[in-house]
Motif scaffolding. Structure first.
Motif, mmCIF file in Angstrom:
data_model
loop_
_atom_site.group_PDB
_atom_site.id
_atom_site.type_symbol
_atom_site.label_atom_id
_atom_site.label_comp_id
_atom_site.label_asym_id
_atom_site.label_seq_id
_atom_site.Cartn_x
_atom_site.Cartn_y
_atom_site.Cartn_z
ATOM 1 N N LYS A 72 0.787 -1.233 0.000
ATOM 2 C CA LYS A 72 0.000 0.000 0.000
ATOM 3 C C LYS A 72 0.821 1.286 0.000
ATOM 4 O O LYS A 72 0.298 2.337 -0.303
ATOM 5 N N ASP A 73 2.093 1.208 0.342
ATOM 6 C CA ASP A 73 2.897 2.431 0.468
ATOM 7 C C ASP A 73 3.942 2.555 -0.632
ATOM 8 O O ASP A 73 4.679 1.615 -0.913
ATOM 9 N N THR A 74 4.010 3.733 -1.221
ATOM 10 C CA THR A 74 5.069 4.056 -2.166
ATOM 11 C C THR A 74 5.719 5.362 -1.713
ATOM 12 O O THR A 74 5.123 6.139 -0.968
ATOM 13 N N VAL A 75 6.929 5.578 -2.160
ATOM 14 C CA VAL A 75 7.620 6.819 -1.834
ATOM 15 C C VAL A 75 8.171 7.403 -3.129
ATOM 16 O O VAL A 75 8.647 6.670 -3.996
ATOM 17 N N SER A 76 8.059 8.700 -3.279
ATOM 18 C CA SER A 76 8.587 9.381 -4.446
ATOM 19 C C SER A 76 10.065 9.670 -4.226
ATOM 20 O O SER A 76 10.450 10.229 -3.204
ATOM 21 N N LYS A 112 10.097 9.650 6.391
ATOM 22 C CA LYS A 112 9.148 10.008 7.446
ATOM 23 C C LYS A 112 7.878 9.189 7.241
ATOM 24 O O LYS A 112 7.369 9.084 6.127
ATOM 25 N N SER A 113 7.372 8.604 8.342
ATOM 26 C CA SER A 113 6.141 7.806 8.283
ATOM 27 C C SER A 113 4.959 8.676 7.923
ATOM 28 O O SER A 113 4.927 9.859 8.245
ATOM 29 N N PRO A 114 3.952 8.080 7.278
ATOM 30 C CA PRO A 114 2.768 8.866 6.928
ATOM 31 C C PRO A 114 1.956 9.239 8.169
ATOM 32 O O PRO A 114 1.932 8.509 9.150
ATOM 33 N N LYS A 115 1.346 10.407 8.121
ATOM 34 C CA LYS A 115 0.458 10.884 9.189
ATOM 35 C C LYS A 115 -0.783 11.444 8.518
ATOM 36 O O LYS A 115 -0.828 11.587 7.304
ATOM 37 N N ALA A 116 -1.766 11.781 9.307
ATOM 38 C CA ALA A 116 -3.031 12.290 8.751
ATOM 39 C C ALA A 116 -2.794 13.478 7.830
ATOM 40 O O ALA A 116 -3.366 13.565 6.747
ATOM 41 N N GLU A 117 -1.919 14.419 8.245
ATOM 42 C CA GLU A 117 -1.692 15.607 7.421
ATOM 43 C C GLU A 117 -0.752 15.332 6.239
ATOM 44 O O GLU A 117 -0.684 16.114 5.305
ATOM 45 N N PRO A 137 -0.275 11.987 4.140
ATOM 46 C CA PRO A 137 -0.660 10.588 4.002
ATOM 47 C C PRO A 137 0.337 9.705 3.236
ATOM 48 O O PRO A 137 0.122 8.522 3.104
ATOM 49 N N THR A 138 1.432 10.281 2.726
ATOM 50 C CA THR A 138 2.409 9.467 2.014
ATOM 51 C C THR A 138 3.736 9.456 2.753
ATOM 52 O O THR A 138 4.058 10.385 3.498
ATOM 53 N N ILE A 139 4.506 8.408 2.550
ATOM 54 C CA ILE A 139 5.852 8.338 3.119
ATOM 55 C C ILE A 139 6.722 9.303 2.327
ATOM 56 O O ILE A 139 6.663 9.340 1.098
ATOM 57 N N SER A 140 7.518 10.086 3.025
ATOM 58 C CA SER A 140 8.336 11.062 2.314
ATOM 59 C C SER A 140 9.779 11.006 2.791
ATOM 60 O O SER A 140 10.048 10.765 3.970
ATOM 61 N N PRO A 141 10.734 11.217 1.874
ATOM 62 C CA PRO A 141 12.132 11.224 2.260
ATOM 63 C C PRO A 141 12.469 12.457 3.082
ATOM 64 O O PRO A 141 11.858 13.515 2.907
ATOM 65 N N VAL A 142 13.415 12.305 4.017
ATOM 66 C CA VAL A 142 13.899 13.449 4.795
ATOM 67 C C VAL A 142 15.417 13.458 4.750
ATOM 68 O O VAL A 142 16.061 12.423 4.602
ATOM 69 N N ASP A 143 15.984 14.621 4.875
ATOM 70 C CA ASP A 143 17.427 14.785 4.895
ATOM 71 C C ASP A 143 17.994 14.173 6.176
ATOM 72 O O ASP A 143 17.370 14.247 7.241
ATOM 73 N N GLY A 144 19.183 13.579 6.090
ATOM 74 C CA GLY A 144 19.817 12.962 7.250
ATOM 75 C C GLY A 144 20.021 13.918 8.407
ATOM 76 O O GLY A 144 20.018 13.508 9.569
ATOM 77 N N SER A 145 20.170 15.217 8.123
ATOM 78 C CA SER A 145 20.380 16.200 9.192
ATOM 79 C C SER A 145 19.134 16.366 10.061
ATOM 80 O O SER A 145 19.224 16.842 11.193
#
Length: 196
Positions: free
Chosen positions: A27-31, A62-67, A69-77
């Motif tokens: 169910k989850d994809t990440v761009s 970053k895990s999906p949250k209500a605001e 809804p998709t998994i998103s990449p975050v910078d290591g910092s």
């Protein structure tokens, strides 16, 4: 090459841009960035640009949250140091790898390595920069294991083998199959992985 390709048609493409996404589970994809197709006078050119424009895939998400809804990449910092420095065992994948892979003593199921089999039974080896060793055997083009699952008819196999042999005979050693974009340091290919 003109003689070989004279009966073919150019790949039909149009210039476009789309999302380059990776499926994490059902169910989850990440761009991870964007895919670009450019139609040129010589055919199609494909390129992928990572979202952070660095050329490197993200290591943290970053895990999906209500605001969001998709998994998103975050910078290591933006990740806590303990998490950045942690190491995790590799989760089982579709192709579990317990390495080192050895197709000689543990051949893959299905007999694709031996049926129809290599044209030469000799085992050739090359040492990579990793330093791992790669062992390989020579197959006729249509007999290589990767093509056995296609279920080609004898007519299709003869046609494909003939085309490949004609292509090889027409090569001069100075042929350019990929349009050069100048010298780049984006990719480095280990000479041991090039078989000629």
């Amino acid at each position: 090459a003109d003689e070989i390709m004279s009966g073919g048609t150019a790949f039909d493409c149009r210039s476009s841009k789309g999302d380059a996404s990776f499926r994490l589970n059902k169910k989850d994809t990440v761009s991870l960035g964007s895919l670009h197709t450019t139609k040129t006078s010589n055919g199609c050119q494909w390129m992928m640009t990572t979202g952070n424009k660095s050329g490197f895939f993200p290591a943290f998400f970053k895990s999906p949250k209500a605001e969001q809804p998709t998994i998103s990449p975050v910078d290591g910092s933006a990740v806590p140091k303990d998490l950045r420095d942690a190491s995790f065992p590799k989760k089982g994948t579709m192709w579990p790898f317990n390495g080192p892979y050895d197709a000689i003593s543990k051949p893959p199921a299905g007999g694709c390595l031996s049926n129809p089999g290599p044209a030469d039974q000799g085992l050739y080896c090359a040492k990579t920069v990793s330093p791992s060793w790669i062992g390989y055997r020579w197959y006729r083009f249509i007999d290589q294991p990767g093509l056995q699952r296609l279920g080609l008819s004898d007519v299709e196999k003869r046609f494909l083998q003939t085309r490949v042999e004609r292509l090889h005979k027409s090569l001069t050693g100075k042929d350019r199959w990929i349009k050069g974009q100048g010298i780049t340091d984006l990719v480095e290919i280990d000479d041991a992985q090039l078989v000629s």
